[in-house]
Design an enzyme around this catalytic site. Structure first.
Site, PDB file in Angstrom:
ATOM      1  CE1 TYR A  15      -3.352 -54.070  19.942  1.00 52.25           C
ATOM      2  CE2 TYR A  15      -3.126 -51.796  20.677  1.00 52.25           C
ATOM      3  CZ  TYR A  15      -3.039 -52.739  19.681  1.00 52.25           C
ATOM      4  OH  TYR A  15      -2.645 -52.385  18.416  1.00 52.25           O
ATOM      5  NE  ARG A  35      -6.874 -51.182  20.034  1.00 57.53           N
ATOM      6  CZ  ARG A  35      -6.751 -51.165  21.351  1.00 57.53           C
ATOM      7  NH1 ARG A  35      -7.239 -52.157  22.063  1.00 57.53           N
ATOM      8  NH2 ARG A  35      -6.163 -50.160  21.963  1.00 57.53           N
ATOM      9  CE1 TYR A  50      -7.837 -47.510  20.812  1.00 59.15           C
ATOM     10  CE2 TYR A  50      -9.626 -49.063  20.510  1.00 59.15           C
ATOM     11  CZ  TYR A  50      -8.673 -48.228  19.986  1.00 59.15           C
ATOM     12  OH  TYR A  50      -8.557 -48.109  18.629  1.00 59.15           O
TER      13      TYR A  50
END
Length: 469
Positions: free
Chosen positions: A320, A355, A436
């Site tokens: 990401y 995501r 994350y």
């Protein structure tokens, strides 16, 4: 008009052709090589469905003008929003659009009951109740997902006391509310339908708010599935076969993708969405022991340029961070330069990278990275040791070796890309912070790993300039 579903042979033929187009669109979207064709078929299917509705409605001219005006506003709004959204904002856009599907399902359910009144059949009432409940869950769940992905609220899970009891109680309460709705009949059942819709909306809010940011890709696919089933129920409400078919396609494909994503994360769907509290596993230190202090080896752009020149086989693992930095074009240019020098370059994409599912694939395709050098995790994982150099760009949790080696790790058992098996590993990262999922990555401290810190795009631009010099 709402219940007409399309009268006339011409409308029915258009509905059939549109349904077939949507079926083949799903097939086309299953592969990068045919994704554009699948997208076109999807547009044809949706456009045909709209045309069939207009043809079969036999609506008077004033009503057709109202419909045209409404569709025009929607089209202009959609084009305006889509033109300003980049690849990194696609998850938020998808979540926002899912909420609109839910709103449409709930509104259609109530409007249909107001029109049918005492003439509503049991089948119609079941469809109305299903559309309203699933639609309400989709609305609030999608809005919360949008807020989390957009950074409007914290991505950490929202903890509710007695969460398990509350979730089960709301699900069970929907059963007597259904009986009240059907038993009352006609307009007298609207209060029960309203309470059920509000309860379903609260359920969607609580469940989605309780999901952490690391599990948001699964939530996106689940909401996609929910919007499909809401659409399917809407088709039964309107007696529209096209809506039923397309809704079933979206609902089933979303459910299958959710299962694939959960398998890739080594979690069950119920555990992922947090319907039941999951015990937190923490690593305990032995009495008198101290936390091990680790140091990562940092690298410079010139040193990595030298490694690129010395390597004949390079693997790139995007994450990401690449999307956030908008470094896909710089990466594509670097890949082209390496290939011109006769080097073998491959890319490995994890199923939950980014995501939402497929976000990294779209990102790479947008930059013109050849499809035939992009592989799924399971296609290359056994061959990682064959690569001279592995570049991990903006990925963290998807290359975390603790998922295989540390039973106390929260993501233990989750399949990951074994980047650490390469001869040399370079990790592009903004800082040495956690990923994350909030977990440290032992790969960063391996003897064969170097950290290249900074913005991914800037670092790739520097590598390209140095390599081409």
């Amino acid at each position: 008009f709402m219940a007409s579903g399309g009268g006339g042979g011409g409308a029915m033929m258009l509905y059939l052709a549109s349904a077939i187009s949507c079926i083949f669109a799903i097939e086309g979207l299953a592969s990068q090589e045919t994704a554009q064709k699948g997208n076109v078929l999807g547009l044809i299917g949706v456009g045909g469905g709209i045309a069939a509705t207009l043809v079969g409605s036999a609506a008077p001219r004033p009503l057709l003008m109202q419909m045209a005006g409404t569709m025009g506003v929607g089209a202009i709004t959609g084009l305006g929003v889509a033109s300003k959204v980049g690849v990194t904002e696609l998850p938020q856009l998808v979540a926002a659009f899912h909420s609109l599907v839910g709103v449409a399902a709930v509104a259609t359910a109530f409007a249909s009951m107001l029109i049918e009144g005492a003439h509503a059949t049991l089948t119609h009432q079941v469809a109305v109740y299903t559309a309203a409940v699933i639609g309400a869950v989709t609305v609030t769940g999608s809005l919360v997902a949008f807020a989390k992905l957009q950074g409007l609220v914290k991505g950490s899970p929202f903890t509710l006391p007695f969460k398990r009891f509350v979730n089960v109680a709301m699900m069970v309460a929907l059963i007597p509310l259904y009986n009240m709705f059907v038993g009352a009949g006609a307009l007298a059942g609207l209060p029960a339908l309203s309470i059920a819709s509000l309860m379903a909306a609260l359920f969607g809010l609580i469940v989605t708010a309780g999901v952490g940011g690391g599990d948001m890709p699964v939530v996106i696919t689940l909401l996609n599935s929910a919007s499909g089933w809401a659409l399917c129920a809407e088709g039964f409400v309107l007696q529209n076969n096209l809506l039923t078919i397309v809704g079933a396609l979206i609902g089933s494909s979303g459910a299958l993708l959710s299962d694939i994503m959960c398998t890739a994360m080594n979690k069950g769907i119920v555990t992922t969405v947090g319907l039941f509290e999951k015990p937190i596993v923490r690593k305990a230190l032995a009495p008198g022991a101290e936390q091990e202090q680790k140091e990562a080896t940092t690298a410079s752009v010139p040193s990595i340029v030298s490694k690129l020149r010395d390597s004949s086989k390079v693997m790139i693992v995007p994450g990401y961070g690449l999307a956030v930095s908008k470094g896909q074009y710089a990466l594509s240019s670097l890949i082209t330069s390496l290939q011109k020098d006769g080097k073998t370059v491959h890319l490995a994409v994890h199923p939950v990278a980014g995501r939402m599912p497929g976000q990294l694939n779209v990102l790479l395709a947008e930059a013109g990275v050849p499809y035939d050098i992009v592989f799924e995790m399971e296609e290359v994982n056994e061959d990682m040791a064959d690569y001279d150099l592995i570049l991990v760009i903006g990925a963290n949790d998807t290359v975390n070796s603790a998922a295989e080696d540390d039973p106390t790790c929260e993501i233990y058992g989750m399949p990951v890309i074994r980047a650490w098996e390469g001869r040399e590993v370079v990790v592009f990262k903004r800082s040495l912070g956690v990923g994350y999922a909030g977990l440290d990555n032992p790969v960063f401290y391996n003897p064969n790993t170097e950290m290249l810190l900074g913005d991914a795009k800037d670092l790739l631009d520097g590598l390209m300039a140095g390599y081409s010099a």
